[in-house]
Motif scaffolding. Structure first.
Motif, short mmCIF file in Angstrom:
data_model
loop_
_atom_site.label_atom_id
_atom_site.label_comp_id
_atom_site.label_asym_id
_atom_site.label_seq_id
_atom_site.Cartn_x
_atom_site.Cartn_y
_atom_site.Cartn_z
N ALA A 103 -4.95 13.39 -6.30
CA ALA A 103 -4.83 11.93 -6.29
C ALA A 103 -4.53 11.38 -7.68
CB ALA A 103 -6.10 11.29 -5.73
N ALA A 104 -5.26 11.88 -8.69
CA ALA A 104 -5.01 11.43 -10.06
C ALA A 104 -3.65 11.93 -10.54
CB ALA A 104 -6.12 11.93 -10.98
N MET A 105 -3.34 13.17 -10.23
CA MET A 105 -2.06 13.74 -10.65
C MET A 105 -0.88 12.97 -10.08
SD MET A 105 -0.49 17.31 -9.30
CE MET A 105 -0.23 16.49 -7.71
N PHE A 106 -0.99 12.55 -8.82
CA PHE A 106 0.11 11.82 -8.18
C PHE A 106 0.38 10.52 -8.92
CE2 PHE A 106 1.58 8.66 -5.06
CZ PHE A 106 2.78 9.25 -4.70
N ALA A 107 -0.65 9.79 -9.27
CA ALA A 107 -0.47 8.54 -10.01
C ALA A 107 0.14 8.80 -11.37
CB ALA A 107 -1.80 7.80 -10.13
N HIS A 153 -3.68 6.70 -1.87
CA HIS A 153 -3.59 5.23 -1.96
C HIS A 153 -4.83 4.66 -2.66
CE1 HIS A 153 -3.32 1.02 -0.68
NE2 HIS A 153 -2.04 1.26 -0.49
N ALA A 154 -6.00 5.20 -2.36
CA ALA A 154 -7.23 4.69 -2.95
C ALA A 154 -7.21 4.84 -4.47
CB ALA A 154 -8.43 5.41 -2.36
N TYR A 155 -6.78 6.02 -4.95
CA TYR A 155 -6.74 6.22 -6.41
C TYR A 155 -5.67 5.34 -7.04
CZ TYR A 155 -6.62 8.28 -11.01
OH TYR A 155 -6.69 8.45 -12.37
N ALA A 156 -4.48 5.28 -6.44
CA ALA A 156 -3.41 4.46 -7.01
C ALA A 156 -3.81 2.99 -7.04
CB ALA A 156 -2.13 4.66 -6.22
N SER A 157 -4.54 2.54 -6.02
CA SER A 157 -4.99 1.15 -5.99
C SER A 157 -5.98 0.87 -7.11
CB SER A 157 -5.64 0.83 -4.63
OG SER A 157 -4.70 0.91 -3.58
N ALA A 158 -6.89 1.82 -7.35
CA ALA A 158 -7.86 1.66 -8.44
C ALA A 158 -7.15 1.62 -9.78
CB ALA A 158 -8.88 2.80 -8.40
N ALA A 159 -6.15 2.49 -9.96
CA ALA A 159 -5.40 2.50 -11.21
C ALA A 159 -4.60 1.21 -11.37
CB ALA A 159 -4.46 3.72 -11.24
N HIS A 160 -4.04 0.72 -10.26
CA HIS A 160 -3.26 -0.52 -10.32
C HIS A 160 -4.14 -1.70 -10.71
CE1 HIS A 160 -1.01 -3.99 -8.49
NE2 HIS A 160 -0.06 -3.39 -9.19
N ALA A 161 -5.38 -1.72 -10.21
CA ALA A 161 -6.31 -2.80 -10.55
C ALA A 161 -6.61 -2.82 -12.05
CB ALA A 161 -7.60 -2.64 -9.75
N LEU A 162 -6.50 -1.66 -12.68
CA LEU A 162 -6.74 -1.57 -14.13
C LEU A 162 -5.46 -1.79 -14.93
CD1 LEU A 162 -9.09 1.56 -14.16
CD2 LEU A 162 -9.76 -0.83 -14.45
N GLY A 163 -4.36 -2.03 -14.25
CA GLY A 163 -3.09 -2.26 -14.94
C GLY A 163 -2.46 -1.00 -15.49
N ARG A 169 4.31 1.75 -8.83
CA ARG A 169 5.36 2.59 -8.25
C ARG A 169 4.77 3.61 -7.27
NH1 ARG A 169 8.84 5.60 -12.55
NH2 ARG A 169 9.44 3.44 -13.00
N ALA A 170 3.60 4.15 -7.61
CA ALA A 170 2.94 5.09 -6.71
C ALA A 170 2.61 4.43 -5.38
CB ALA A 170 1.66 5.63 -7.35
N LEU A 171 2.13 3.20 -5.41
CA LEU A 171 1.80 2.48 -4.19
C LEU A 171 3.05 2.21 -3.35
CD1 LEU A 171 -0.87 -0.02 -5.56
CD2 LEU A 171 -1.28 1.91 -4.03
N LYS A 172 4.15 1.85 -4.00
CA LYS A 172 5.40 1.62 -3.28
C LYS A 172 5.88 2.90 -2.61
CE LYS A 172 7.79 -1.46 -3.08
NZ LYS A 172 7.92 -2.48 -2.00
N ALA A 173 5.77 4.01 -3.32
CA ALA A 173 6.20 5.29 -2.75
C ALA A 173 5.37 5.66 -1.53
CB ALA A 173 6.11 6.39 -3.80
N LEU A 174 4.07 5.36 -1.57
CA LEU A 174 3.19 5.72 -0.47
C LEU A 174 3.48 4.93 0.80
CD1 LEU A 174 -0.16 6.18 -2.40
CD2 LEU A 174 1.24 7.97 -1.36
#
Length: 335
Positions: A103-107, A153-163, A169-174
């Motif tokens: 999950a972290a690697m994907f982001a 999605h959960a990890y990418a959302s958390a990363a997105h919340a932190l800017g 882009r990860a969320l769009k791909a998912l």
């Protein structure tokens, strides 16, 4: 001994190798026999990690800021990552070395890959196949998924919340991805189905892949089976079956598929067949897209020349150069 955290492309190489391994590749005790009880030097850590990741080039090492870079080393590429990286996001492989979990690697990969490449990686991680370049098909079946789309999605959302850069882009791909793909070819079909028409896709997302569906009684009798596991299924009852080994359907196969389709339609469902040839011809692909739109009840204007041009470019990227024979057959209405 400072912790060494491996991420980005090196982590992807690690997880790909781990899926093909008979046993956990980091379980090898030869490290202890070579180095004894002493702590490894940074060079020894890096060398062992590069072996686990099958890295030909520098090892991608995750650092928290520019000041933490590992200096000018030819065997290391320090990559700054400010996204969440807690203990649950890392796998310990011994000797103070940790690998970012999928999950972290994907982001992290989203900082350098485009949405289509990211989607292909996500399908792979959440699918039941493992890439194996040395095998005849290029992949091995029946692999356990490394992660679910929900977890990505959960990890990418958390990363997105932190800017964090790349998370959007990860969320769009998912948005293009579903769990349970059985092959790289199915994954490419999934990308093409889910992408909007303006970007070359069919614009038919919302499908599930390789999930069991219980058939209505009348259809179950006709097909002599109570359940099916189609490659793609949509909420309205449309299912798609993809035969990646077949170039195109023979007249007899077309007639058989038509009878099967009529049986599905009699109970309010529909069944569409795709072959390798569907994605080797721009004309045949466009005919398939039109058929699927009708099955899903999508009311759309005819595709513009620009949409068709973009779709042809996407088809070539995902499936390779167009087959001249398939294009001619589609134009002349042959099977």
């Amino acid at each position: 001994m400072k912790p060494l955290r491996v991420g980005f492309e090196s982590a992807l190489s690690f997880w790909r190798a781990a899926r093909l391994a008979v046993q956990a590749p980091w379980a090898d005790e030869s490290v202890g026999r070579v180095y004894g009880a002493r702590e490894l030097t940074l060079g020894e850590q890096v060398g062992r990690a590069r072996g686990l990741c099958h890295a030909d080039g520098p090892l991608d090492v995750v650092v928290s800021d520019a000041a933490s870079r590992l200096g000018r080393r030819g065997d290391v590429r320090s990559r700054v990552w400010v996204g969440p990286l807690l203990e649950r996001h890392l796998l310990s492989v011994g000797d103070g070395t940790f690998v970012c979990r999928p999950a972290a690697m994907f982001a992290q990969l989203a900082t350098s890959m485009d949405e289509i490449s990211l989607a292909e990686v996500a399908y792979e991680l959440a699918g039941s196949y493992a890439l194996a370049p040395d095998s005849r098909r290029g992949f091995e079946s029946d692999a356990e998924p490394l992660v679910t789309v929900e977890e990505l999605h959960a990890y990418a959302s958390a990363a997105h919340a932190l800017g964090v850069r790349g998370a959007a882009r990860a969320l769009k791909a998912l948005e293009l991805v579903a769990d349970n793909s059985n092959s790289p070819q199915e994954s490419c079909v999934g990308v093409l189905l889910a992408l909007p028409r303006a970007r070359g896709g069919v614009g038919a997302p919302g499908f599930k892949m390789n999930v069991s569906i219980r058939l209505p009684g009348e259809l179950a009798k006709v097909l002599a089976q109570k359940t099916i596991v189609p490659d793609f299924s949509w909420p309205n009852g449309t299912v798609g079956e993809y035969d990646s080994d077949q170039e195109h359907l023979s007249p007899a196969a077309r007639a058989r598929d038509e009878r099967k389709r009529q049986a599905f339609r009699a109970v309010g469902m529909d069944c569409i067949t795709m072959t390798k040839g569907t994605f080797r011809s721009n004309v045949e692909l466009n005919l398939f897209a039109q058929d699927l739109e009708g099955s899903l009840g999508l009311q759309r204007r005819p595709p513009t020349a620009r949409i068709l041009e973009t779709r042809a470019a996407l088809r070539e990227r995902l499936f390779g150069p167009e087959s001249e024979e398939a294009a001619l057959e589609a134009l002349h209405g042959k099977g």
